[in-house]
Write an enzyme that holds these catalytic residues in place. Structure first.
Site, short mmCIF file in Angstrom:
data_model
loop_
_atom_site.label_atom_id
_atom_site.label_comp_id
_atom_site.label_asym_id
_atom_site.label_seq_id
_atom_site.Cartn_x
_atom_site.Cartn_y
_atom_site.Cartn_z
CE LYS A 114 7.79 -1.01 4.48
NZ LYS A 114 8.78 -0.32 5.13
CE LYS A 192 8.49 -1.36 16.02
NZ LYS A 192 9.06 -2.17 14.84
CE LYS A 195 5.67 11.47 10.62
NZ LYS A 195 6.64 12.60 10.87
#
Ligand code: TRP
Ligand code: SF4
Length: 324
Positions: A114, A192, A195
């Site tokens: 990340k 998948k 949001k």
């Protein structure tokens, strides 16, 4: 014998979607009957990536708490609270920061991935899993229900636990992950459900909104009109049927394959079943939106219980470390 302690947390993303519900929340509701349960909304963790946009945090927390209650989390059984309401997490996080070598954190896979992908480089982002370790250990939790993606964080938590105990005495039990088998919930585009992909179906939306989203779902691209043979195994609509339609392998898959069933009807059936399954939860949700007192009460009594347990642990921690 005292009941085992189960603890889990969710980031305050706002309204929960079917993936959160099927993958985590339903399981939390089950676990509250067997264990001493602590469920928290981890608002400090949200700051590790979204520290600029904080204005929406209170509403996101509120919406999430409404979803918890509507889904059947029982505040008489589980302590439900917001992480930042229990300041002891911050103290334990600070003490852990003193005793944990930085490379332990740098090699956590989510950090590497990340930090490059999202250009996250704060000190707090590096410390994300250490804060999570504090979240877990401060309740002396035995079991942590999480998804597979969280395993490196639980592993690190155990390493922190062992290091602390070997330096200052046995304060923390070693927590175990509780991996539950649940179906991966596909989003409306077949990826998948998430949001951030914008492919989610939320608990909070209306039946009409759900029906509209389902009507636009991806299907087998080779099945263009009714009569064309379809491949349910690659169709996200079918994946959802398997969860929400009884005996889908008999009632949906065969007529899809022969072409007898068209996608328009197939989706309408799914929307009907999905909405029926969510109707009681949505009804409860509407009541809680109108009368939020139970939500506020859940979070305040949850914080009291969490604080009591966290304070007990911090006494042991300070004693072990010879701190005041
Ligand atoms: N990192 C977890 C996630 O993204 C959230 C979390 C924070 C958590 N603290 C926790 C989960 C403690 C379990 C226990 O899903
Ligand atoms: Fe998917 Fe249903 Fe269309 Fe078959 S009929 S491809 S299962 S939407």
């Amino acid at each position: 014998m005292a009941r085992k302690v189960v603890l889990s947390g969710m980031q305050p993303t706002g309204r929960l979607h079917l993936g959160n519900y099927e993958g985590a929340l339903k399981n939390w509701v089950k676990l509250q009957d067997q264990y001493e349960a602590y469920y928290m909304i981890v608002d400090w963790h949200a700051l590790t990536s979204d520290y600029r946009e904080t204005a929406e945090l209170p509403e996101r927390i509120r919406q999430m708490a409404i979803d918890f209650l509507a889904a059947g989390v029982d505040p008489e059984k589980a302590a439900v609270f917001v992480q930042s309401q229990v300041k002891e997490h911050a103290e334990l996080f600070l003490l852990f920061a003193m005793i944990i070598p930085t490379p332990w954190l740098e090699r956590v896979p989510s950090y590497k991935e990340k930090s490059e992908e999202m250009k996250l480089d704060s000190y707090g982002f590096l410390g994300y899993p250490l804060l999570q370790a504090a979240d877990i250990l401060i309740y002396r939790a035995d079991l942590v229900p999480v998804g597979k993606d969280q395993l490196p964080h639980i592993e690190l938590t155990r390493e922190v636990c062992r290091r602390f105990n070997s330096l200052y005495g046995e304060v923390f039990p070693e927590p175990q992950e509780l991996l539950t088998k649940f179906p991966v919930i596909p989003g409306t585009d077949g990826r998948k459900m998430s949001k951030s992909y914008g492919n989610d179906i939320t608990l909070a939306e209306t039946a009409e909104e759900t029906a509209k989203k389902v009507s636009r779902m991806f299907t087998d691209p080779k099945k263009i009109r009714k009569g064309d043979p379809g491949r349910p195994e690659i169709c996200p609509v079918y994946h959802l049927h398997q969860i929400y339609t009884p005996r889908a392998e008999e009632t949906v898959a065969p007529p899809c394959r022969t072409g007898e069933l068209g996608c328009v009807d197939c989706k309408a059936n799914l929307a009907k079943n999905l909405n029926a399954a969510l109707a009681p939860l949505r009804e409860k949700r509407r009541e809680l939106e109108k009368n939020p007192a139970p939500v506020e009460k859940m979070l305040s009594s949850g914080a009291l219980r969490a604080r009591a347990r966290a304070a007990e642990t911090m006494k042991l921690v300070r004693k072990g470390m010879h701190l005041g």
